[in-house]
Structure formats: C-alpha cells, structure tokens
Design a protein around this motif. Structure first.
Motif, PDB file in Angstrom:
ATOM      1  N   ALA A  42      17.814  -2.241  -0.761  1.00  0.00           N
ATOM      2  CA  ALA A  42      17.718  -1.357  -1.100  1.00  0.00           C
ATOM      3  C   ALA A  42      17.177   0.216  -2.645  1.00  0.00           C
ATOM      4  CB  ALA A  42      19.595  -0.541  -1.198  1.00  0.00           C
ATOM      5  N   GLU A  43      18.008  -1.140  -3.599  1.00  0.00           N
ATOM      6  CA  GLU A  43      17.304  -0.439  -4.910  1.00  0.00           C
ATOM      7  C   GLU A  43      15.930  -1.142  -4.710  1.00  0.00           C
ATOM      8  OE1 GLU A  43      19.976  -1.835  -8.341  1.00  0.00           O
ATOM      9  OE2 GLU A  43      21.810  -1.643  -7.041  1.00  0.00           O
ATOM     10  N   ILE A  44      15.213  -1.812  -5.221  1.00  0.00           N
ATOM     11  CA  ILE A  44      13.912  -2.078  -4.932  1.00  0.00           C
ATOM     12  C   ILE A  44      13.232  -0.911  -3.990  1.00  0.00           C
ATOM     13  CG2 ILE A  44      12.150  -3.566  -4.396  1.00  0.00           C
ATOM     14  CD1 ILE A  44      13.877  -5.971  -4.799  1.00  0.00           C
ATOM     15  N   VAL A  45      14.165  -0.269  -2.453  1.00  0.00           N
ATOM     16  CA  VAL A  45      12.520   0.082  -1.536  1.00  0.00           C
ATOM     17  C   VAL A  45      12.926   1.533  -2.632  1.00  0.00           C
ATOM     18  CG1 VAL A  45      13.145   1.450   0.527  1.00  0.00           C
ATOM     19  CG2 VAL A  45      13.152  -0.839   0.393  1.00  0.00           C
ATOM     20  N   VAL A  46      14.216   2.434  -2.990  1.00  0.00           N
ATOM     21  CA  VAL A  46      14.424   3.290  -3.112  1.00  0.00           C
ATOM     22  C   VAL A  46      13.085   3.735  -5.048  1.00  0.00           C
ATOM     23  CG1 VAL A  46      15.773   5.491  -4.582  1.00  0.00           C
ATOM     24  CG2 VAL A  46      16.903   3.998  -2.191  1.00  0.00           C
ATOM     25  N   SER A  47      13.436   2.570  -5.424  1.00  0.00           N
ATOM     26  CA  SER A  47      12.606   2.497  -6.784  1.00  0.00           C
ATOM     27  C   SER A  47      10.607   3.209  -6.211  1.00  0.00           C
ATOM     28  CB  SER A  47      13.334   1.594  -7.587  1.00  0.00           C
ATOM     29  OG  SER A  47      12.453   1.354  -8.831  1.00  0.00           O
ATOM     30  N   THR A  48      10.953   1.510  -5.348  1.00  0.00           N
ATOM     31  CA  THR A  48       9.140   2.327  -4.885  1.00  0.00           C
ATOM     32  C   THR A  48       9.093   3.414  -4.419  1.00  0.00           C
ATOM     33  OG1 THR A  48       9.858  -0.194  -4.439  1.00  0.00           O
ATOM     34  CG2 THR A  48       7.354   0.920  -3.461  1.00  0.00           C
ATOM     35  N   TYR A  49       9.845   3.589  -3.432  1.00  0.00           N
ATOM     36  CA  TYR A  49       9.547   5.268  -2.815  1.00  0.00           C
ATOM     37  C   TYR A  49       9.375   5.868  -3.964  1.00  0.00           C
ATOM     38  CZ  TYR A  49      10.195   8.937  -0.376  1.00  0.00           C
ATOM     39  OH  TYR A  49       9.823  10.409   0.171  1.00  0.00           O
ATOM     40  N   LEU A  50      10.148   6.261  -5.606  1.00  0.00           N
ATOM     41  CA  LEU A  50      10.668   7.596  -6.009  1.00  0.00           C
ATOM     42  C   LEU A  50       8.911   7.170  -7.381  1.00  0.00           C
ATOM     43  CD1 LEU A  50      14.141   7.781  -6.692  1.00  0.00           C
ATOM     44  CD2 LEU A  50      12.651   9.096  -5.343  1.00  0.00           C
ATOM     45  N   ASN A  51       8.925   5.799  -7.225  1.00  0.00           N
ATOM     46  CA  ASN A  51       7.461   5.514  -8.150  1.00  0.00           C
ATOM     47  C   ASN A  51       6.341   6.369  -7.218  1.00  0.00           C
ATOM     48  OD1 ASN A  51       8.456   4.837 -10.249  1.00  0.00           O
ATOM     49  ND2 ASN A  51       9.131   2.568  -9.726  1.00  0.00           N
ATOM     50  N   GLU A  52       5.961   6.090  -5.977  1.00  0.00           N
ATOM     51  CA  GLU A  52       4.903   6.030  -5.282  1.00  0.00           C
ATOM     52  C   GLU A  52       5.193   7.498  -5.324  1.00  0.00           C
ATOM     53  OE1 GLU A  52       1.728   6.204  -3.075  1.00  0.00           O
ATOM     54  OE2 GLU A  52       2.766   4.634  -4.319  1.00  0.00           O
ATOM     55  N   GLN A  53       6.190   8.606  -4.903  1.00  0.00           N
ATOM     56  CA  GLN A  53       6.071  10.038  -5.378  1.00  0.00           C
ATOM     57  C   GLN A  53       5.836  10.312  -6.697  1.00  0.00           C
ATOM     58  OE1 GLN A  53       6.554  11.516  -2.417  1.00  0.00           O
ATOM     59  NE2 GLN A  53       6.988  10.511  -1.568  1.00  0.00           N
ATOM     60  N   LYS A  54       5.811   9.770  -7.855  1.00  0.00           N
ATOM     61  CA  LYS A  54       5.448  10.343  -8.708  1.00  0.00           C
ATOM     62  C   LYS A  54       4.472   9.691  -8.563  1.00  0.00           C
ATOM     63  CE  LYS A  54       9.970   9.084 -11.536  1.00  0.00           C
ATOM     64  NZ  LYS A  54      10.339   7.773 -12.357  1.00  0.00           N
ATOM     65  N   ARG A  55       4.085   9.184  -8.529  1.00  0.00           N
ATOM     66  CA  ARG A  55       2.679   8.548  -8.691  1.00  0.00           C
ATOM     67  C   ARG A  55       1.715  10.011  -8.316  1.00  0.00           C
ATOM     68  NH1 ARG A  55      -2.003   6.978  -6.115  1.00  0.00           N
ATOM     69  NH2 ARG A  55      -0.922   6.229  -3.870  1.00  0.00           N
TER      70      ARG A  55
END
Length: 66
Positions: A42-55
């Motif tokens: 879950a931490e990996i998925v949320v982190s990946t999603y947030l990084n994608e949103q920032k990008r």
C-alpha cells in the motif's frame, strides 16, 4: 503541506477472521506476515501515485510556460 496520519492497523486476529470467511486459514504469525506485506505494498502504491501526480503537475506547469 501534507501531514502523515497514523492509521488504525488491522490486527492479526481481524485478518485471520477476514481470511477465514474466504476459506483461508492462517495462524497468527502468517497473518502478521501477510499484513506487513500488504501495508508495504500500500505504501509503494500510494507513493508511486503521488510521485506520478507531482510529475504530471510539473509537466503541465512547464507546458503552460511555453
């Protein structure tokens, strides 16, 4: 600014109960391992999603400046 909020974790006993409803029987130690794995995922998925949103936000801002 985002603050980290501690969430109530599912107990191994609750996980065992939920899994048992689906016909999966695990002991306490197995339930702990499963929960640790799921929380890590879950931490990996949320982190990946947030990084994608920032990008995406950064890319949109750069496109607006052109």
């Amino acid at each position: 600014m985002m603050r980290e909020k501690e969430i109530d974790r599912i107990t191994p006993n609750k996980a065992m109960e939920l899994l048992r409803k689906d016909g999966i029987n695990v002991d306490d130690e197995q339930a702990k391992i499963i929960l640790d794995f799921l929380y890590e995922m879950a931490e990996i998925v949320v982190s990946t999603y947030l990084n994608e949103q920032k990008r995406r936000k950064f890319t949109l801002q750069q496109d607006e400046c052109k």
